[in-house]
Design a protein around this motif. Structure first.
Motif, PDB file in Angstrom:
ATOM      1  N   MET A  25      31.369   8.442  23.777  1.00 58.28           N
ATOM      2  CA  MET A  25      32.795   8.514  23.958  1.00 58.28           C
ATOM      3  C   MET A  25      33.097   9.686  24.880  1.00 58.28           C
ATOM      4  N   TYR A  26      34.022   9.469  25.788  1.00 54.05           N
ATOM      5  CA  TYR A  26      34.450  10.535  26.671  1.00 54.05           C
ATOM      6  C   TYR A  26      35.919  10.309  26.992  1.00 54.05           C
ATOM      7  N   GLY A  27      36.509  11.208  27.738  1.00 55.55           N
ATOM      8  CA  GLY A  27      37.918  11.075  28.053  1.00 55.55           C
ATOM      9  C   GLY A  27      38.189  11.230  29.527  1.00 55.55           C
ATOM     10  N   LEU A  28      39.185  10.507  30.013  1.00 60.60           N
ATOM     11  CA  LEU A  28      39.654  10.665  31.380  1.00 60.60           C
ATOM     12  C   LEU A  28      41.025  11.323  31.324  1.00 60.60           C
ATOM     13  N   PRO A  29      41.239  12.345  32.151  1.00 60.59           N
ATOM     14  CA  PRO A  29      42.532  13.020  32.092  1.00 60.59           C
ATOM     15  C   PRO A  29      43.662  12.137  32.615  1.00 60.59           C
ATOM     16  N   ARG A  32      42.562  10.222  28.003  1.00 65.35           N
ATOM     17  CA  ARG A  32      42.489   8.811  27.607  1.00 65.35           C
ATOM     18  C   ARG A  32      41.072   8.601  27.088  1.00 65.35           C
ATOM     19  N   SER A  33      40.952   8.229  25.820  1.00 66.28           N
ATOM     20  CA  SER A  33      39.640   8.029  25.216  1.00 66.28           C
ATOM     21  C   SER A  33      38.953   6.811  25.814  1.00 66.28           C
ATOM     22  N   ILE A  34      37.698   6.968  26.163  1.00 68.96           N
ATOM     23  CA  ILE A  34      36.878   5.880  26.672  1.00 68.96           C
ATOM     24  C   ILE A  34      35.690   5.747  25.726  1.00 68.96           C
ATOM     25  N   VAL A  35      35.553   4.570  25.142  1.00 72.72           N
ATOM     26  CA  VAL A  35      34.460   4.322  24.210  1.00 72.72           C
ATOM     27  C   VAL A  35      33.555   3.260  24.814  1.00 72.72           C
ATOM     28  N   PHE A  57      44.083  11.597  12.557  1.00 69.27           N
ATOM     29  CA  PHE A  57      42.656  11.366  12.627  1.00 69.27           C
ATOM     30  C   PHE A  57      42.258  10.950  14.038  1.00 69.27           C
ATOM     31  N   THR A  58      41.145  11.466  14.490  1.00 68.94           N
ATOM     32  CA  THR A  58      40.524  10.963  15.707  1.00 68.94           C
ATOM     33  C   THR A  58      39.302  10.167  15.265  1.00 68.94           C
ATOM     34  N   MET A  59      38.719   9.462  16.167  1.00 69.79           N
ATOM     35  CA  MET A  59      37.564   8.651  15.811  1.00 69.79           C
ATOM     36  C   MET A  59      36.499   8.833  16.880  1.00 69.79           C
ATOM     37  N   GLU A  60      35.293   9.006  16.454  1.00 69.16           N
ATOM     38  CA  GLU A  60      34.169   9.065  17.370  1.00 69.16           C
ATOM     39  C   GLU A  60      33.288   7.861  17.068  1.00 69.16           C
ATOM     40  N   GLU A 100      29.668   5.716  17.894  1.00 65.67           N
ATOM     41  CA  GLU A 100      28.299   5.969  18.328  1.00 65.67           C
ATOM     42  C   GLU A 100      28.134   5.686  19.821  1.00 65.67           C
ATOM     43  N   ALA A 101      27.284   6.462  20.442  1.00 67.83           N
ATOM     44  CA  ALA A 101      26.925   6.262  21.844  1.00 67.83           C
ATOM     45  C   ALA A 101      25.408   6.246  21.911  1.00 67.83           C
ATOM     46  N   ASN A 102      24.858   5.245  22.559  1.00 68.68           N
ATOM     47  CA  ASN A 102      23.406   5.095  22.678  1.00 68.68           C
ATOM     48  C   ASN A 102      22.718   5.115  21.318  1.00 68.68           C
ATOM     49  N   GLY A 103      23.384   4.527  20.326  1.00 65.23           N
ATOM     50  CA  GLY A 103      22.791   4.409  19.007  1.00 65.23           C
ATOM     51  C   GLY A 103      22.818   5.683  18.190  1.00 65.23           C
ATOM     52  N   SER A 104      23.583   6.680  18.630  1.00 65.96           N
ATOM     53  CA  SER A 104      23.629   7.955  17.912  1.00 65.96           C
ATOM     54  C   SER A 104      25.066   8.391  17.689  1.00 65.96           C
ATOM     55  N   LEU A 105      25.262   9.127  16.595  1.00 68.44           N
ATOM     56  CA  LEU A 105      26.581   9.655  16.273  1.00 68.44           C
ATOM     57  C   LEU A 105      26.418  11.028  15.637  1.00 68.44           C
ATOM     58  N   PRO A 106      26.984  12.066  16.266  1.00 68.62           N
ATOM     59  CA  PRO A 106      26.937  13.382  15.625  1.00 68.62           C
ATOM     60  C   PRO A 106      27.941  13.453  14.487  1.00 68.62           C
ATOM     61  N   PHE A 107      27.534  14.027  13.370  1.00 67.57           N
ATOM     62  CA  PHE A 107      28.426  14.230  12.231  1.00 67.57           C
ATOM     63  C   PHE A 107      28.063  15.561  11.609  1.00 67.57           C
TER      64      PHE A 107
END
Length: 164
Positions: free
Chosen positions: A1-5, A15-18, A132-135, A137-144
């Motif tokens: 997930m990343y964001g574009l201004p 703007r969230s990009i998933v 709440f925000t939401m993250e 997984e990216a490339n099969g991984s999710l930091p928590f």
């Protein structure tokens, strides 16, 4: 997930990009998007990108009493009514003598992530000061917290500590 201004917005929010690459419906969604692209962009209000917008307005002339305004939909993607969208798509396919059986596949793509987004919307209505925000997984991984959770090819879950 990343964001574009959103440089046109006050405070330059993101703007969230998933990324949904490797998601269960990715290949199906890619096929359907390619199939449906010929049915988009055929209205007088369609704007493809900034260059197209500039081209469209280059010959406009304003009167002194005219006022420039802009409207933007808040969280458009999460607010599009799925059922209405499917009805419109089905009608377009019928009008073009195309297979309407694809509508059930489109429904699958639209609703596979919609439930998660609807749940986030529900959470965000519980208290006006708690959002709440939401993250995802990216490339099969999710930091928590300080753990990196990893999806293994066999469906099992692995983890590693991230000691920063």
């Amino acid at each position: 997930m990343y964001g574009l201004p959103k440089i046109h917005k006050q405070g330059t929010p993101l703007r969230s990009i998933v990324s949904t690459i490797n998601s269960p419906t990715y290949k199906l969604a890619k096929y359907l998007a390619n199939y449906l692209k010929d049915f988009t962009g055929h209205t007088s209000s369609h704007i493809l990108n900034s260059g197209h917008f500039i081209q469209r307005i280059s010959d406009l002339r304003l009167d002194p009493q005219d006022l420039l305004v802009s409207f933007d939909v808040t969280s458009l993607f999460t607010k599009v009514p799925t059922r209405n969208s499917l009805i419109i798509i089905e009608q377009i396919l019928k009008d073009k003598d195309k297979d309407v059986g694809l509508v059930s596949l489109i429904n699958k793509c639209l609703t596979s992530t919609a439930a998660v987004l609807e749940f986030q919307d529900h959470l965000n209505t519980q208290h006006p000061d708690i959002k709440f925000t939401m993250e995802v997984e990216a490339n099969g991984s999710l930091p928590f917290l300080d753990v990196l959770v990893t999806r293994h090819p066999n469906g099992s879950i692995g983890w590693s500590l991230s000691l920063s």
